[in-house]
Design a protein around this motif. Sequence first.
Motif, mmCIF file in Angstrom:
data_model
loop_
_atom_site.group_PDB
_atom_site.id
_atom_site.type_symbol
_atom_site.label_atom_id
_atom_site.label_comp_id
_atom_site.label_asym_id
_atom_site.label_seq_id
_atom_site.Cartn_x
_atom_site.Cartn_y
_atom_site.Cartn_z
ATOM 1 N N GLU A 18 14.759 -8.916 -14.550
ATOM 2 C CA GLU A 18 13.889 -9.602 -13.601
ATOM 3 C C GLU A 18 14.205 -9.189 -12.171
ATOM 4 O O GLU A 18 13.307 -8.991 -11.351
ATOM 5 N N ARG A 19 15.513 -9.042 -11.838
ATOM 6 C CA ARG A 19 15.894 -8.587 -10.498
ATOM 7 C C ARG A 19 15.367 -7.189 -10.219
ATOM 8 O O ARG A 19 14.866 -6.898 -9.143
ATOM 9 N N LYS A 20 15.462 -6.318 -11.216
ATOM 10 C CA LYS A 20 14.953 -4.948 -11.038
ATOM 11 C C LYS A 20 13.433 -4.965 -10.847
ATOM 12 O O LYS A 20 12.901 -4.223 -10.033
ATOM 13 N N ALA A 21 12.744 -5.813 -11.564
ATOM 14 C CA ALA A 21 11.292 -5.910 -11.458
ATOM 15 C C ALA A 21 10.899 -6.403 -10.064
ATOM 16 O O ALA A 21 9.939 -5.906 -9.450
ATOM 17 N N LYS A 22 11.660 -7.397 -9.518
ATOM 18 C CA LYS A 22 11.373 -7.902 -8.176
ATOM 19 C C LYS A 22 11.597 -6.809 -7.128
ATOM 20 O O LYS A 22 10.808 -6.661 -6.204
ATOM 21 N N ARG A 23 12.677 -6.053 -7.299
ATOM 22 C CA ARG A 23 12.955 -4.960 -6.364
ATOM 23 C C ARG A 23 11.836 -3.933 -6.388
ATOM 24 O O ARG A 23 11.408 -3.426 -5.354
ATOM 25 N N LYS A 24 11.365 -3.614 -7.584
ATOM 26 C CA LYS A 24 10.277 -2.637 -7.700
ATOM 27 C C LYS A 24 9.013 -3.149 -7.013
ATOM 28 O O LYS A 24 8.317 -2.398 -6.332
ATOM 29 N N ARG A 25 8.705 -4.447 -7.209
ATOM 30 C CA ARG A 25 7.518 -5.010 -6.570
ATOM 31 C C ARG A 25 7.625 -4.926 -5.046
ATOM 32 O O ARG A 25 6.680 -4.538 -4.375
ATOM 33 N N TRP A 26 8.780 -5.329 -4.482
ATOM 34 C CA TRP A 26 8.969 -5.277 -3.035
ATOM 35 C C TRP A 26 8.914 -3.848 -2.523
ATOM 36 O O TRP A 26 8.343 -3.577 -1.462
ATOM 37 N N LEU A 27 9.498 -2.929 -3.268
ATOM 38 C CA LEU A 27 9.467 -1.514 -2.876
ATOM 39 C C LEU A 27 8.031 -0.997 -2.880
ATOM 40 O O LEU A 27 7.602 -0.319 -1.940
ATOM 41 N N LEU A 28 7.271 -1.345 -3.901
ATOM 42 C CA LEU A 28 5.870 -0.920 -3.974
ATOM 43 C C LEU A 28 5.042 -1.538 -2.851
ATOM 44 O O LEU A 28 4.200 -0.865 -2.241
ATOM 45 N N LEU A 29 5.267 -2.827 -2.528
ATOM 46 C CA LEU A 29 4.537 -3.466 -1.439
ATOM 47 C C LEU A 29 4.870 -2.808 -0.098
ATOM 48 O O LEU A 29 3.993 -2.602 0.748
ATOM 49 N N GLY A 30 6.159 -2.482 0.122
ATOM 50 C CA GLY A 30 6.566 -1.806 1.354
ATOM 51 C C GLY A 30 5.920 -0.435 1.483
ATOM 52 O O GLY A 30 5.421 -0.056 2.554
ATOM 53 N N LEU A 31 5.932 0.335 0.387
ATOM 54 C CA LEU A 31 5.303 1.659 0.409
ATOM 55 C C LEU A 31 3.802 1.560 0.638
ATOM 56 O O LEU A 31 3.211 2.361 1.376
ATOM 57 N N LEU A 32 3.180 0.546 0.044
ATOM 58 C CA LEU A 32 1.747 0.340 0.229
ATOM 59 C C LEU A 32 1.433 -0.002 1.696
ATOM 60 O O LEU A 32 0.465 0.509 2.271
ATOM 61 N N ALA A 33 2.259 -0.830 2.325
ATOM 62 C CA ALA A 33 2.060 -1.190 3.736
ATOM 63 C C ALA A 33 2.206 0.043 4.629
ATOM 64 O O ALA A 33 1.396 0.272 5.541
ATOM 65 N N ILE A 34 3.224 0.859 4.365
ATOM 66 C CA ILE A 34 3.422 2.091 5.137
ATOM 67 C C ILE A 34 2.242 3.035 4.960
ATOM 68 O O ILE A 34 1.754 3.640 5.916
ATOM 69 N N LEU A 35 1.755 3.150 3.751
ATOM 70 C CA LEU A 35 0.604 4.013 3.468
ATOM 71 C C LEU A 35 -0.644 3.526 4.206
ATOM 72 O O LEU A 35 -1.379 4.331 4.804
ATOM 73 N N LEU A 36 -0.873 2.205 4.228
ATOM 74 C CA LEU A 36 -2.036 1.664 4.933
ATOM 75 C C LEU A 36 -1.940 1.912 6.441
ATOM 76 O O LEU A 36 -2.936 2.260 7.091
ATOM 77 N N VAL A 37 -0.753 1.757 7.019
ATOM 78 C CA VAL A 37 -0.575 2.015 8.451
ATOM 79 C C VAL A 37 -0.820 3.488 8.750
ATOM 80 O O VAL A 37 -1.499 3.845 9.723
ATOM 81 N N ALA A 38 -0.309 4.376 7.901
ATOM 82 C CA ALA A 38 -0.502 5.816 8.111
ATOM 83 C C ALA A 38 -1.981 6.190 8.030
ATOM 84 O O ALA A 38 -2.482 6.980 8.837
ATOM 85 N N ILE A 39 -2.690 5.619 7.087
ATOM 86 C CA ILE A 39 -4.133 5.896 6.956
ATOM 87 C C ILE A 39 -4.880 5.389 8.192
ATOM 88 O O ILE A 39 -5.754 6.071 8.737
ATOM 89 N N SER A 40 -4.534 4.187 8.655
ATOM 90 C CA SER A 40 -5.190 3.616 9.832
ATOM 91 C C SER A 40 -4.967 4.487 11.076
ATOM 92 O O SER A 40 -5.908 4.787 11.813
ATOM 93 N N VAL A 41 -3.716 4.900 11.297
ATOM 94 C CA VAL A 41 -3.412 5.738 12.459
ATOM 95 C C VAL A 41 -4.111 7.084 12.350
ATOM 96 O O VAL A 41 -4.702 7.588 13.314
ATOM 97 N N GLY A 42 -4.088 7.679 11.182
ATOM 98 C CA GLY A 42 -4.746 8.972 10.985
ATOM 99 C C GLY A 42 -6.242 8.890 11.238
ATOM 100 O O GLY A 42 -6.828 9.770 11.873
ATOM 101 N N THR A 43 -6.873 7.840 10.750
ATOM 102 C CA THR A 43 -8.313 7.659 10.954
ATOM 103 C C THR A 43 -8.631 7.481 12.432
ATOM 104 O O THR A 43 -9.583 8.076 12.955
ATOM 105 N N THR A 44 -7.843 6.671 13.119
ATOM 106 C CA THR A 44 -8.067 6.435 14.546
ATOM 107 C C THR A 44 -7.928 7.731 15.344
ATOM 108 O O THR A 44 -8.779 8.052 16.181
ATOM 109 N N VAL A 45 -6.873 8.476 15.099
ATOM 110 C CA VAL A 45 -6.666 9.739 15.813
ATOM 111 C C VAL A 45 -7.792 10.718 15.508
ATOM 112 O O VAL A 45 -8.316 11.385 16.407
#
Length: 179
Positions: A18-45
């Motif tokens: 369960e701890r490993k599953a929670k870590r994976k979820r948080w890691l995936l959410l963090g990567l998803l947030a970074i990806l969304l910010v990168a897409i937003s900045v790229g589109t704006t530029v």
Amino acid sequence: MAEEEERELTEEEQAAVERKAKRKRWLLLGLLAILLVAISVGTTVGLLHMLGAEEATPVAGEEAPVEEVEPEPERAIYYPLKEKFVINYNVRGRQRFLQAEVNLMFRDNDVAKAIERHMPRIRNDLIMLFSGQEFEDLQTPEGRELLRQDAVRQVRQILEEETGEPGVEQVLFTSFVMQ
């Protein structure tokens, strides 16, 4: 007892899973947030770059706008009239005085030569103008401003007659003492 140990191991293993599953979820959410910010900045530029390119290139049949560059105005030159003007007034039987220091403001160096050449006439006409004023009128700010405007007109008129150009922009009182 063997069964109890197996259950404890199973519960510990389950907690670890369960701890490993929670870590994976948080890691995936963090990567998803970074990806969304990168897409937003790229589109704006990208959009800003495209809009900037459209403004820079003229449409077929249109001429590119020509930027008009205003010439920088020349700096003001202040020319002090060397001697102070001292004018006496007779007010209700009492002797009164005006002492004024005057500076002329212009922007062309050639005007200074014309002022020097015609200084006697300029001083004469300013003395006549100052002495023709009512002492009480000069005690108000409005009266002093009217005198200053009359002095500008007087000096411009002299220079216009003598050189063909008015030359002087302003007459400035740097000292104005009345007794």
